[in-house]
Design an enzyme around this catalytic site. Structure first.
Site, PDB file in Angstrom:
ATOM      1  N   LYS B  97       0.705  -1.369  -0.112  1.00 41.02           N
ATOM      2  CA  LYS B  97       0.273  -0.036  -0.191  1.00 41.02           C
ATOM      3  C   LYS B  97       0.897   1.119  -0.027  1.00 41.02           C
ATOM      4  O   LYS B  97       1.544   1.547   0.909  1.00 41.02           O
ATOM      5  CB  LYS B  97      -0.921   0.078   1.393  1.00 41.02           C
ATOM      6  N   GLY B 158      -9.278   8.579   9.163  1.00 41.26           N
ATOM      7  CA  GLY B 158      -9.610   8.531  10.363  1.00 41.26           C
ATOM      8  C   GLY B 158     -10.704   9.330  10.823  1.00 41.26           C
ATOM      9  O   GLY B 158     -11.108   9.640  11.911  1.00 41.26           O
ATOM     10  N   ALA B 184     -10.182   5.059   3.129  1.00 45.41           N
ATOM     11  CA  ALA B 184     -10.147   6.619   4.223  1.00 45.41           C
ATOM     12  C   ALA B 184     -11.458   6.903   4.197  1.00 45.41           C
ATOM     13  O   ALA B 184     -11.933   7.266   3.064  1.00 45.41           O
ATOM     14  CB  ALA B 184      -8.863   7.489   3.787  1.00 45.41           C
ATOM     15  N   GLY B 185     -11.954   7.484   5.331  1.00 53.44           N
ATOM     16  CA  GLY B 185     -12.922   8.056   5.723  1.00 53.44           C
ATOM     17  C   GLY B 185     -14.036   7.419   5.981  1.00 53.44           C
ATOM     18  O   GLY B 185     -15.454   7.853   6.046  1.00 53.44           O
ATOM     19  N   ASN B 206     -10.555   0.921   8.368  1.00 50.86           N
ATOM     20  CA  ASN B 206      -9.534   0.715   9.711  1.00 50.86           C
ATOM     21  C   ASN B 206     -10.404   1.378  10.896  1.00 50.86           C
ATOM     22  O   ASN B 206     -10.871   0.586  11.879  1.00 50.86           O
ATOM     23  CB  ASN B 206      -8.258   1.103   9.633  1.00 50.86           C
ATOM     24  N   THR B 207     -10.310   2.683  11.179  1.00 51.60           N
ATOM     25  CA  THR B 207     -10.685   3.510  12.315  1.00 51.60           C
ATOM     26  C   THR B 207     -11.981   2.917  12.621  1.00 51.60           C
ATOM     27  O   THR B 207     -12.259   2.710  13.851  1.00 51.60           O
ATOM     28  CB  THR B 207     -10.652   4.983  12.050  1.00 51.60           C
TER      29      THR B 207
END
Lengths: 65, 258
Positions: B97, B158, B184-185, B206-207
């Protein structure tokens, strides 16, 4: 001799990369090492001599996104 | 649901998971299992003297999962290429990545350096999945440069703000000939479902999973959302009507009167 480990000066008696890594007690998996900006594969650590002023980068796996 | 193929590897799950920010390795492991994911991202850090060794790798079934090490922390293409070589050695994979975000405030990727690094790393035999701006022109350029998949952002890393780049993501997906992974997001399963309904090939989360009250339960919810969105996309969603006027779904012949 003096080497630099991740930019910090380090006095070591190690003659090879392998000996140095043994002193650092690195994890068994997820580690990579470079000397003077060039990757040194783990399979060659035992045969790679350390030299005065070597700039050593050691990284390990961590969690991340 | 069709399988996803990236660089010749087949994935049954279209949910990719990041391993950062979990409260402990046990919670991370439970979330990986509940998510059904077959690809997880990891990071690298410099070893410091006296560092306590973390056994995080023992909690990741790396025999069965595709590991996707990231280059987080690099500032330009040259550093990314160095980091990629370290990652290949440390993780035993040429999958990467690629993320180059020199600005710590917004962590937005540097498009120029990302393109440069993608081209170089693809030539070096890496399977490059660049994290990038949701810029349709850039995403085409990354594809031409040899990216195995392209990973445009929905919102800053995040932030959990969802698909703020929605319209651009649609254009990117429409033009792509490699898989598009929204990265992301994504802050809620509904965001992931929306991305999949739009035709994204996968989502990287992830987050939203890691900091949830119950990460394993949230991972299971994301699994369903991604499958749900993808199945709807494959089924063929009906066109939206721009007018607010209703379009009857029942016959309007009145049988109670007359």
């Amino acid at each position: 001799m003096q080497v630099y480990l991740n930019n910090e000066a380090l006095q070591t008696e190690a003659a090879t990369i392998l000996q140095l890594t043994e002193q650092l007690a690195l994890p068994a998996m997820g580690v990579a090492l470079a000397v003077d900006g060039k990757l040194v594969p783990k399979t060659t650590w035992a045969d790679t001599p350390l030299h005065e002023g070597a700039r050593i980068t050691v990284i390990k796996a961590v969690c991340g996104g | 649901m069709q399988n996803l193929i990236i660089a010749g590897r087949e994935f049954h799950s279209r949910l990719f998971m990041g391993t950062g920010k979990f409260r402990c390795n046990q919670e991370m492991q439970q979330a990986i299992e509940a998510s059904g994911t077959e690809m997880v991202t990891l990071a690298m850090k410099r070893v410091e003297m006296g560092d306590a060794n973390d056994d995080m790798l023992a909690h990741i079934p790396h025999q069965s999962l595709q590991l996707l090490p990231n280059t987080s922390g690099v500032r330009d293409a040259e550093e990314a290429i160095f980091a990629a070589q370290l990652a290949r050695e440390a993780f035993g994979t040429n999958w990467l990545k690629l993320e180059i975000h020199p600005d710590p405030r917004y962590l937005l990727p540097d498009s120029v350096e990302t393109l440069k690094a993608t081209e170089a790393l693809a030539k070096m035999g890496f399977v490059v999945l660049p994290y990038c701006q949701a810029d349709p022109t850039l995403c085409k350029r990354l594809e031409e440069a040899g990216a195995a998949a392209v990973m445009p952002l929905g919102a800053p890393i995040g932030t959990n703000r969802g698909l703020r780049t929605r319209d651009f993501l649609s254009i990117i997906i429409e033009q792509a000939t490699v898989p598009i992974v929204v990265d992301a997001g994504i802050g809620a399963p509904s965001h992931a479902a929306e991305a999949m309904e739009m035709g994204a090939s996968a989502c990287l989360v992830n987050t939203a999973i890691a900091v949830a009250g119950n990460p394993a339960a949230m991972a299971a919810a994301f699994k369903k959302a991604v499958e749900c969105g993808r199945e709807a996309y494959e089924a063929g969603l009906p066109a939206q009507i721009h007018s607010l006027e209703a379009q009857a779904s029942s016959p309007l012949t009145s049988f109670l009167n007359d």
